[in-house]
Design an enzyme around this catalytic site. Structure first.
Site, PDB file in Angstrom:
ATOM      1  CB  CYS A 149      41.310  43.589  40.633  1.00 22.07           C
ATOM      2  SG  CYS A 149      40.909  42.187  39.571  1.00 22.07           S
ATOM      3  CB  CYS A 152      41.662  43.839  36.879  1.00 21.27           C
ATOM      4  SG  CYS A 152      40.331  43.163  37.858  1.00 21.27           S
ATOM      5  CG  ASP A 153      44.437  46.720  37.592  1.00 23.56           C
ATOM      6  OD1 ASP A 153      43.860  46.837  36.507  1.00 23.56           O
ATOM      7  OD2 ASP A 153      44.002  47.162  38.661  1.00 23.56           O
TER       8      ASP A 153
END
Ligand code: NAP
Length: 328
Positions: A149, A152-153
């Site tokens: 992701c 997300c990261d």
């Protein structure tokens, strides 16, 4: 105790990611005394933990309310603590099958026990698909630089101004590559064929970007690195030529699979991608008293905050359902 004398739960919540815990918090505060069946850790084929995908995420920087970030496991602990504080009961077990046609509904656990319920909220999430090459999953844990992701990261400091790679040729891969160009020195897209399946508009955006390069007809055969990723071993599927690409991050974007095996034959309707089908904007499934929330019913957004919102909706829908059926 015979089954007929077993207590019937007002609401059982299956799953323990942001959707499940948020549903539990709302249901508990509505005095429904929810039972949360939170799953047990599994490792085949990839790590699956109670708490869901955030348990495999290091720093979460986009969950509102945490201006300095929070780790995925810490965030899930806070969700759980909040649900338990309002008297959610927690069962560390897996549901293996559901009989939604009987009254009350019957949920069978992996140890053969049966839970009876007036209503059920399904919040089992979805798991990212992984390539399956050596060292991929090892470096997907504990901040090793492999992620499923980018949203997300990808903005973490370790990826800034670095050379990164995205695997996949769908809309997610395009979206992730495009997102990473905001931080990365260079983004490689590694795709196993000679054309993308992504929509034309999303392809164009990445193909025209000066810091994106596509490696066509190429697969990742190994991820190199001890504690952090240092490079990828690649193979051209046409020429069979192998090569090494030095990267500081790998973002795998080859689709997700919703966790729906235990409801496969339950009468629930799925959409064309295999996710639980919801009617309009509500959390209602096609079956009365069965609701769904989070990634198991959402192939589009798949964010912790959107899953939490869906969990809230499911608890409110469920509370209304129970009230109209005389369960208080
Ligand atoms: P997807 O469309 O199924 O694409 C998966 C990609 O991964 C494909 O290019 C596939 O290659 C590749 N792939 C699959 N297994 C692989 C493997 N083992 N090794 C290497 N490559 C592999 O999945 P997605 O991109 O996550 O999209 C899912 C759905 O969400 C789609 O309907 C998409 O349109 C939608 N979506 C929409 C948006 C948006 O509109 N903003 C954003 C994201 C996603 P092949 O092409 O060779 O099969």
């Amino acid at each position: 105790m015979s089954e007929s004398t077993l207590a019937v739960e007002k609401v059982v919540i299956i799953g323990s990611g942001p959707a499940g815990w948020t549903a539990a918090i709302y249901a508990a505060r509505a005095s429904l005394s929810p039972l949360a069946i939170v799953g047990v850790p599994a490792t085949v084929p990839a790590p699956v933990l109670p708490g869901g995908q955030l348990m495999l995420t290091t720093e979460v920087e986009n969950y509102p309310g945490f201006p300095h970030g929070v780790t995925g496991p810490e965030l899930m602990d806070k969700f759980r603590d909040q649900a338990v504080r309002f008297d959610t009961r927690v069962l560390d077990n897996d549901v293996v099958s559901c009989d939604f046609a009987s009254t009350p509904m019957r949920l069978t656990l992996c140890d053969g026990k049966v839970i009876q319920a007036h209503s059920v909220i399904i919040a089992t999430g979805a798991t990212a698909n992984w390539i399956g090459c050596p060292n991929e999953l090892r470096l997907a844990q504990n901040g090793g630089g492999v992620s499923a992701c980018a949203v997300c990261d990808g903005a973490l400091p370790v990826f800034r101004n670095k050379v990164l790679a995205v695997v996949g040729g769908g809309d997610t891969a395009m979206e992730e590559a495009s997102y990473l160009t905001k931080f990365a020195a260079k983004v490689y897209i590694i795709h196993r064929r000679d054309s993308f399946r992504a929509s034309r508009a999303m392809q164009t955006r990445v193909l025209e970007h000066p810091r994106v390069e596509v490696l066509w007809n190429t697969v990742v055969t190994n991820v190199q690195g001890e504690n952090r990723i240092t490079g990828l071993e690649l193979e051209n599927v046409q020429t069979k030529q192998t090569s090494l690409l030095e990267v500081a991050g790998l973002f795998v974007a080859i689709g997700h699979s919703p966790a729906t095996k235990f409801i496969k034959d339950s009468g629930i309707t799925f959409d064309e991608k295999g996710y639980v089908h919801l009617s309009s904007r509500s959390s209602e499934t096609n079956l009365k008293g069965v609701f769904a929330a989070g990634d198991v019913a959402d192939s589009t957004y798949r964010q912790a905050v959107s899953a939490a919102g869906m969990g809230c909706q499911a608890a409110i829908d469920c509370e209304r359902y129970l009230a109209t059926h005389g369960v208080h």
